[in-house]
Design an enzyme around this catalytic site. Structure first.
Site, PDB file in Angstrom:
ATOM      1  CG  ASP A  83      -2.377   0.762   1.045  1.00  0.00           C
ATOM      2  OD1 ASP A  83      -2.492   1.414  -0.008  1.00  0.00           O
ATOM      3  OD2 ASP A  83      -3.237   0.099   1.657  1.00  0.00           O
ATOM      4  CG  ASP A 103      -9.522   1.519  -0.756  1.00  0.00           C
ATOM      5  OD1 ASP A 103      -8.597   1.225  -1.495  1.00  0.00           O
ATOM      6  OD2 ASP A 103      -9.420   1.439   0.562  1.00  0.00           O
TER       7      ASP A 103
END
Ligand SMILES: *[C@@H]1O[C@H](CO)[C@@H](O)[C@H](O)[C@H]1NC(C)=O
Ligand SMILES: *[C@@H]1O[C@H](CO)[C@@H](O)[C@H](O)[C@H]1NC(C)=O
Ligand SMILES: *[C@@H]1O[C@H](CO)[C@@H](O)[C@H](O)[C@H]1NC(C)=O
Ligand SMILES: *[C@@H]1O[C@H](CO)[C@@H](O)[C@H](O)[C@H]1NC(C)=O
Length: 423
Positions: free
Chosen positions: A157, A218
């Site tokens: 990430d 997301d």
């Protein structure tokens, strides 16, 4: 000494093409994040908190309930598995209460069930949820730690890092994983932090170092979220379609089928659209309690076969009907076959959409068979025949379409390679 030097030189010269041979078809499995998030409250919610128990139980389900045989082999952790601090040697360690046996033991458990374990880290000062980040000075150490644990995939990430750190760090992690000698598939969140488009994002570079990458936001547990992702992927298909292929995939994020936000039709739509996009299929739901209907959608064999087509060509939206709000998507498949998705953006009643293959730009004059991927029903049609599909609101009709016969043979007859889809 000589050996060490040549290894370093080899690494330096191959820095932009670390083909690890993994993920020749889109990866499939289970990923914790969307459904289980950063729930670390094992005292009050032992069944759902991020702990070794959760991952072991999901591994049990994948192995016991037929998922693994269909290709769903990754059991992937996300944020919040770590202890709040690195250990005295500077290594990442799991939370000792939630993962008392450690990650190596978890990897062994997952492997013993014929599955693979994915882990999560963040290139930056902290993970998105505030756990220890992988700063540039920890990249090699963390790659080695994951390799020693026997981890099979890393989602890397990008919270709490800046543009220049990411430009250095993502390629460097690819090198570090490669140098660890343990095959670890590599998922890069990098483009999602830069709007997913050139010139900020260099997809040529990404395809050389990452097996998959998150382009966009997301996913959340809602139809709006699914639609926003589909909108972004179609709006930018000219840029991103061609960068996907065996070993390197665009990732529109997890499947939320089986959760709370999608109707039955919308669940069918997410599965069909992700499949024409050649997307990774990471389920994020509770496999212990999944409904029969979600189970059927996720386990559709023809759907999975299309998703896993060896050519690995990402499909496109080929038609957007602005008056009826019907869209048509097409993905070319091996053996001259195609997947066609008729998608309704309507919110009123089932819509009768009439078209022909000729209108969908099929140029070859042939006889086709169209197998409905959800009902299994097969119909025959010629290129010029009008046909009607009935598409439910926010739903899809999906076809596996293959030619069975040329109607006018071309002058020089070559191997036409017409194979009906053998399951
Ligand atoms: C990360 O930490 C360093 C050192 O404290 C700091 O200089 C930098 O601004 C931080 N970066 C981000 C993106 O938070
Ligand atoms: C490292 O990269 C080389 C060159 O692409 C490849 O042959 C090798 O399999 C990779 N090794 C690992 C462990 O990923
Ligand atoms: C993108 O990366 C590739 C591979 O590193 C490089 O050859 C190319 O010049 C880059 N493109 C741009 C526009 O920076
Ligand atoms: C629908 O509108 C879009 C955007 O305005 C346009 O690109 C597209 O060609 C239109 N579709 C049809 C079938 O006219």
């Amino acid at each position: 000494m000589k050996l060490a030097v040549s290894v370093i030189l080899a690494l330096a010269t191959s820095s932009l093409a670390l083909e690890n041979g993994l993920m020749r078809t889109p990866p499939m499995g289970w990923l914790a994040w969307e459904r289980f998030r950063c729930n670390v409250d094992c005292k009050n919610d032992p069944h759902n908190c991020i702990s070794e128990k959760l991952f072991m139980e999901m591994a049990d389900s994948l192995a016991a309930d037929g998922w693994r045989e269909l290709g769903y082999v990754y059991v992937n952790m996300d944020d919040c598995w770590m202890a709040k601090e690195r250990n005295a040697e500077g290594q990442l360690i799991p939370d000792p209460e939630r993962f008392p046996r450690g990650i190596k033991a978890l990897a062994d458990y997952v492997h013993s069930r014929g599955l693979k374990l994915g882990i999560y880290a963040d290139l930056g000062n902290y993970t998105c949820s505030g756990y220890p980040g992988t700063t540039l000075d920890h990249i090699e150490q963390d790659a080695l730690t994951f390799a020693q644990w026997g981890v099979d995939m890393l989602k890397f990430d990008g919270c709490y890092s800046d543009t220049s750190t990411q430009a250095k760090g993502y390629p460097r992690m690819a090198q570090a994983l490669n140098a660890s000698s343990h095959p670890i598939a590599y998922s890069c969140s990098w483009p999602a932090y830069h709007g997913g488009l050139p010139p900020e994002v260099n997809y040529t570079l990404l395809a050389g170092i990452c097996n998959l990458w998150r382009n966009y936001d997301d996913i959340q547990d809602s139809w709006d979220s699914v639609l926003s992702i589909v909108d972004w992927f179609t709006a930018n298909q000219e840029v991103i379609q061609s960068v996907a292929g065996p070993g390197h995939w665009n990732d529109p994020d997890m499947l939320i089928i089986g959760n709370f936000g999608l109707s039955y039709e919308q669940s069918q739509s997410q599965m069909a659209l992700w499949t024409v996009l050649a997307a990774p299929l990471f389920i994020s739901t509770d496999l212990r309690t999944i409904s029969e209907k979600a189970w059927e959608i996720l386990k559709n064999k023809l759907m999975i076969k299309i998703n896993q087509d060896p050519l690995g060509i990402q499909g496109r939206r080929i038609l957007q009907e602005n008056s009826s709000h019907i869209e048509v998507f097409l993905r070319p498949l091996s053996h001259s076959a195609s997947a066609v998705v008729f998608f309704s953006r309507r919110t009123d009643v089932p819509y009768r959409y009439t078209t022909s293959l000729a209108q969908l730009n099929f140029t070859q004059n042939a006889l086709y068979e169209a197998q409905d991927v959800y009902t299994g029903k097969i119909r025959s049609l010629k290129t010029s025949d009008n046909f009607t599909v009935v598409i439910n609101p926010t739903g899809v009709v999906m076809w596996y379409l293959y030619p069975t016969m040329h109607l006018e043979q071309p002058k020089q007859q070559s191997d036409t390679n017409f194979h009906p889809f053998a399951l």
